[in-house]
Design a protein around this motif. Structure first.
Motif, PDB file in Angstrom:
ATOM      1  N   GLU A  87      66.030 -33.566  65.092  1.00 33.86           N
ATOM      2  CA  GLU A  87      67.107 -33.726  64.108  1.00 33.86           C
ATOM      3  C   GLU A  87      67.731 -35.113  64.217  1.00 33.86           C
ATOM      4  OE1 GLU A  87      70.049 -30.583  63.646  1.00 33.86           O
ATOM      5  OE2 GLU A  87      68.722 -29.235  64.772  1.00 33.86           O
ATOM      6  N   LEU A  88      67.954 -35.573  65.439  1.00 34.60           N
ATOM      7  CA  LEU A  88      68.528 -36.905  65.642  1.00 34.60           C
ATOM      8  C   LEU A  88      67.567 -37.993  65.171  1.00 34.60           C
ATOM      9  CD1 LEU A  88      70.091 -36.406  69.191  1.00 34.60           C
ATOM     10  CD2 LEU A  88      71.349 -36.700  67.050  1.00 34.60           C
ATOM     11  N   VAL A  89      66.296 -37.798  65.470  1.00 43.90           N
ATOM     12  CA  VAL A  89      65.308 -38.813  65.097  1.00 43.90           C
ATOM     13  C   VAL A  89      65.134 -38.865  63.583  1.00 43.90           C
ATOM     14  CG1 VAL A  89      62.935 -39.592  65.427  1.00 43.90           C
ATOM     15  CG2 VAL A  89      64.146 -38.500  67.307  1.00 43.90           C
ATOM     16  N   ALA A  90      65.126 -37.708  62.934  1.00 41.59           N
ATOM     17  CA  ALA A  90      64.994 -37.681  61.480  1.00 41.59           C
ATOM     18  C   ALA A  90      66.166 -38.392  60.809  1.00 41.59           C
ATOM     19  CB  ALA A  90      64.912 -36.229  60.993  1.00 41.59           C
ATOM     20  N   ALA A  91      67.317 -38.407  61.479  1.00 43.34           N
ATOM     21  CA  ALA A  91      68.497 -39.078  60.924  1.00 43.34           C
ATOM     22  C   ALA A  91      68.480 -40.580  61.170  1.00 43.34           C
ATOM     23  CB  ALA A  91      69.763 -38.481  61.526  1.00 43.34           C
ATOM     24  N   GLY A  92      67.564 -41.044  62.046  1.00 47.67           N
ATOM     25  CA  GLY A  92      67.456 -42.483  62.256  1.00 47.67           C
ATOM     26  C   GLY A  92      67.612 -42.962  63.679  1.00 47.67           C
ATOM     27  N   ALA A  93      67.658 -42.063  64.655  1.00 49.88           N
ATOM     28  CA  ALA A  93      67.738 -42.472  66.062  1.00 49.88           C
ATOM     29  C   ALA A  93      66.333 -42.781  66.573  1.00 49.88           C
ATOM     30  CB  ALA A  93      68.375 -41.377  66.908  1.00 49.88           C
ATOM     31  N   GLU A  94      66.160 -43.968  67.129  1.00 48.74           N
ATOM     32  CA  GLU A  94      64.861 -44.332  67.715  1.00 48.74           C
ATOM     33  C   GLU A  94      64.741 -43.895  69.171  1.00 48.74           C
ATOM     34  OE1 GLU A  94      65.532 -47.031  64.301  1.00 48.74           O
ATOM     35  OE2 GLU A  94      66.733 -46.545  66.049  1.00 48.74           O
ATOM     36  N   THR A  95      65.878 -43.757  69.839  1.00 42.65           N
ATOM     37  CA  THR A  95      65.902 -43.356  71.246  1.00 42.65           C
ATOM     38  C   THR A  95      66.926 -42.251  71.420  1.00 42.65           C
ATOM     39  OG1 THR A  95      65.342 -45.615  71.966  1.00 42.65           O
ATOM     40  CG2 THR A  95      66.280 -44.140  73.615  1.00 42.65           C
ATOM     41  N   VAL A  96      66.545 -41.189  72.117  1.00 46.47           N
ATOM     42  CA  VAL A  96      67.470 -40.111  72.454  1.00 46.47           C
ATOM     43  C   VAL A  96      67.506 -40.000  73.973  1.00 46.47           C
ATOM     44  CG1 VAL A  96      67.977 -37.641  72.285  1.00 46.47           C
ATOM     45  CG2 VAL A  96      67.038 -38.858  70.309  1.00 46.47           C
ATOM     46  N   VAL A  97      68.703 -40.088  74.526  1.00 47.34           N
ATOM     47  CA  VAL A  97      68.902 -40.065  75.975  1.00 47.34           C
ATOM     48  C   VAL A  97      69.732 -38.843  76.330  1.00 47.34           C
ATOM     49  CG1 VAL A  97      69.812 -41.306  77.971  1.00 47.34           C
ATOM     50  CG2 VAL A  97      68.816 -42.582  76.048  1.00 47.34           C
ATOM     51  N   LEU A  98      69.186 -37.974  77.158  1.00 44.92           N
ATOM     52  CA  LEU A  98      69.904 -36.753  77.512  1.00 44.92           C
ATOM     53  C   LEU A  98      70.716 -36.932  78.787  1.00 44.92           C
ATOM     54  CD1 LEU A  98      68.217 -35.505  75.292  1.00 44.92           C
ATOM     55  CD2 LEU A  98      67.816 -33.530  76.781  1.00 44.92           C
ATOM     56  N   ARG A  99      71.976 -36.528  78.713  1.00 45.64           N
ATOM     57  CA  ARG A  99      72.800 -36.344  79.900  1.00 45.64           C
ATOM     58  C   ARG A  99      72.668 -34.874  80.257  1.00 45.64           C
ATOM     59  NH1 ARG A  99      79.267 -37.868  80.535  1.00 45.64           N
ATOM     60  NH2 ARG A  99      79.399 -37.452  82.783  1.00 45.64           N
ATOM     61  N   VAL A 100      71.860 -34.593  81.269  1.00 44.71           N
ATOM     62  CA  VAL A 100      71.421 -33.225  81.527  1.00 44.71           C
ATOM     63  C   VAL A 100      72.410 -32.507  82.440  1.00 44.71           C
ATOM     64  CG1 VAL A 100      69.553 -31.784  82.380  1.00 44.71           C
ATOM     65  CG2 VAL A 100      69.029 -33.973  81.276  1.00 44.71           C
ATOM     66  N   PHE A 101      72.738 -31.280  82.066  1.00 43.80           N
ATOM     67  CA  PHE A 101      73.614 -30.431  82.855  1.00 43.80           C
ATOM     68  C   PHE A 101      72.806 -29.226  83.347  1.00 43.80           C
ATOM     69  CE2 PHE A 101      76.358 -32.988  80.308  1.00 43.80           C
ATOM     70  CZ  PHE A 101      77.464 -33.226  81.114  1.00 43.80           C
ATOM     71  N   GLY A 102      73.204 -28.697  84.490  1.00 46.30           N
ATOM     72  CA  GLY A 102      72.468 -27.591  85.061  1.00 46.30           C
ATOM     73  C   GLY A 102      71.497 -28.078  86.123  1.00 46.30           C
ATOM     74  N   PRO A 103      70.812 -27.148  86.790  1.00 44.94           N
ATOM     75  CA  PRO A 103      69.949 -27.513  87.921  1.00 44.94           C
ATOM     76  C   PRO A 103      68.680 -28.247  87.491  1.00 44.94           C
ATOM     77  CG  PRO A 103      69.720 -25.180  87.411  1.00 44.94           C
ATOM     78  CD  PRO A 103      70.831 -25.696  86.548  1.00 44.94           C
ATOM     79  N   GLU A 104      68.151 -29.044  88.407  1.00 48.53           N
ATOM     80  CA  GLU A 104      66.858 -29.713  88.259  1.00 48.53           C
ATOM     81  C   GLU A 104      66.720 -30.433  86.907  1.00 48.53           C
ATOM     82  OE1 GLU A 104      63.432 -27.519  90.200  1.00 48.53           O
ATOM     83  OE2 GLU A 104      64.756 -25.838  89.678  1.00 48.53           O
ATOM     84  N   PRO A 105      67.480 -31.471  86.701  1.00 47.27           N
ATOM     85  CA  PRO A 105      67.449 -32.155  85.403  1.00 47.27           C
ATOM     86  C   PRO A 105      66.073 -32.655  84.994  1.00 47.27           C
ATOM     87  CG  PRO A 105      68.653 -33.439  87.054  1.00 47.27           C
ATOM     88  CD  PRO A 105      68.462 -32.080  87.624  1.00 47.27           C
ATOM     89  N   LEU A 106      65.278 -33.140  85.930  1.00 48.81           N
ATOM     90  CA  LEU A 106      63.954 -33.643  85.541  1.00 48.81           C
ATOM     91  C   LEU A 106      62.986 -32.512  85.233  1.00 48.81           C
ATOM     92  CD1 LEU A 106      63.556 -36.767  87.831  1.00 48.81           C
ATOM     93  CD2 LEU A 106      64.062 -36.678  85.386  1.00 48.81           C
ATOM     94  N   ARG A 107      63.180 -31.359  85.844  1.00 57.63           N
ATOM     95  CA  ARG A 107      62.385 -30.192  85.438  1.00 57.63           C
ATOM     96  C   ARG A 107      62.722 -29.817  84.000  1.00 57.63           C
ATOM     97  NH1 ARG A 107      63.500 -25.418  84.387  1.00 57.63           N
ATOM     98  NH2 ARG A 107      65.591 -25.547  85.295  1.00 57.63           N
TER      99      ARG A 107
END
Length: 295
Positions: free
Chosen positions: A259-279
């Protein structure tokens, strides 16, 4: 599925001692970007970027954001030039107003935040191009400053801003804009429209931060974000329910990214909450790969 650079934030609350290992794991996971944070009392953005770049070989590293009032444009340009020469093509530098109360705490609150940001970005970009900079502005003064070792290619400079006049300014002086967590597709479209009003060309990019939680139980994912979204909503002047997030099952989160990319975002960066963010990020990548068209 739409194309996007997908990245993860190294949260300001995480111990900097773990950054190098996290960056290596993020690269091994297959992520495109890692973004570090510079907030008063937490971590230094330039030093954090250096750690992440030095620990990896491919990952692009973003600084989100260096507060213009806190950073001399000459010193900031020197630091960015050093990183870009040592790790060419892997740096993105975010520059913003900085939180006004924090800037006041350290005695650097500008008379005109807009002038401070515009003059800082303009000066930094000129210095990175190897130019001799003479600037007698409202907030920034440079008397014949030039870098001895400018980078071979100027890294992208993005403006981390929220308000309409600042978003328009980004289109005038920056390569892109960085939107804070909670902004959704409509905000991405608005940011692009305001940037075009400011004079942005086709190459102008939007980096969208998003609070994220990926879990097989969508309710548990929503719960992981609840406290943060309440606080972020207060800062943005919205209710938590009005804020956009990337959460739910991996497939649901992947759809939110799109949804973000369709609106024009080329990069989406997640601030991850909860355990094991890279998982969680790995599950998101797998879901996007599964949704990709074949043949």
């Amino acid at each position: 599925m739409t194309n996007v650079r997908l990245g993860v934030m190294y949260d300001r609350d995480w111990d900097p001692a773990g950054l190098a290992g996290f960056a290596r794991q993020a690269e091994e996971t297959g992520l495109d970007d890692l973004w570090v944070v510079e907030d008063l009392g937490w971590n230094g953005g330039v030093s954090a970027a250096a750690i992440a770049l030095g620990a990896t070989t491919r990952l692009r590293v973003g600084i989100g954001i260096a507060p213009a009032p806190l950073r001399s444009p000459a010193l900031l340009a020197m630091e960015l030039a050093t990183l870009e020469r040592a790790f060419p093509g892997r740096l993105v530098a975010g520059i913003g107003h900085g939180a006004s109360n924090w800037m006041a705490q350290v005695g650097v609150a500008p008379r005109s935040p807009l002038a401070m940001l515009e003059e800082t970005i303009t000066a930094v970009r000129a210095l990175l191009r190897g130019e001799k900079v003479e600037l007698d502005g409202r907030e920034v003064r440079l008397d014949g400053v030039r870098l001895v070792h400018p980078p071979h290619k100027v890294p992208p400079i993005v403006a981390g801003v929220v308000q309409p006049r600042s978003l328009e300014l980004a289109g005038r002086v920056a390569d892109g804009t960085l939107l804070a967590e909670g902004h959704g597709p409509d905000d991405v479209r608005t940011a692009r429209e305001l940037a075009r009003k400011g004079g942005a060309g086709d190459g102008f990019g939007v980096v969208a931060y998003a609070a994220g939680a990926v879990d097989d139980d969508p309710g548990r994912a929503a719960g992981a974000l609840r406290e943060f979204l309440a606080g972020q909503g207060s800062w943005l002047g919205k209710t938590a329910d009005e804020l956009f997030s990337v959460s739910g099952t991996a497939a649901q989160a992947a759809a939110r990214v799109d949804e973000l990319v369709a609106a024009g975002a080329e990069t989406v960066v997640l601030r991850v909450f909860g355990p094991e963010p890279l998982r969680q990020m790995a599950a998101l990548l797998a879901a996007r790969a599964k949704a990709a068209p074949t043949g």
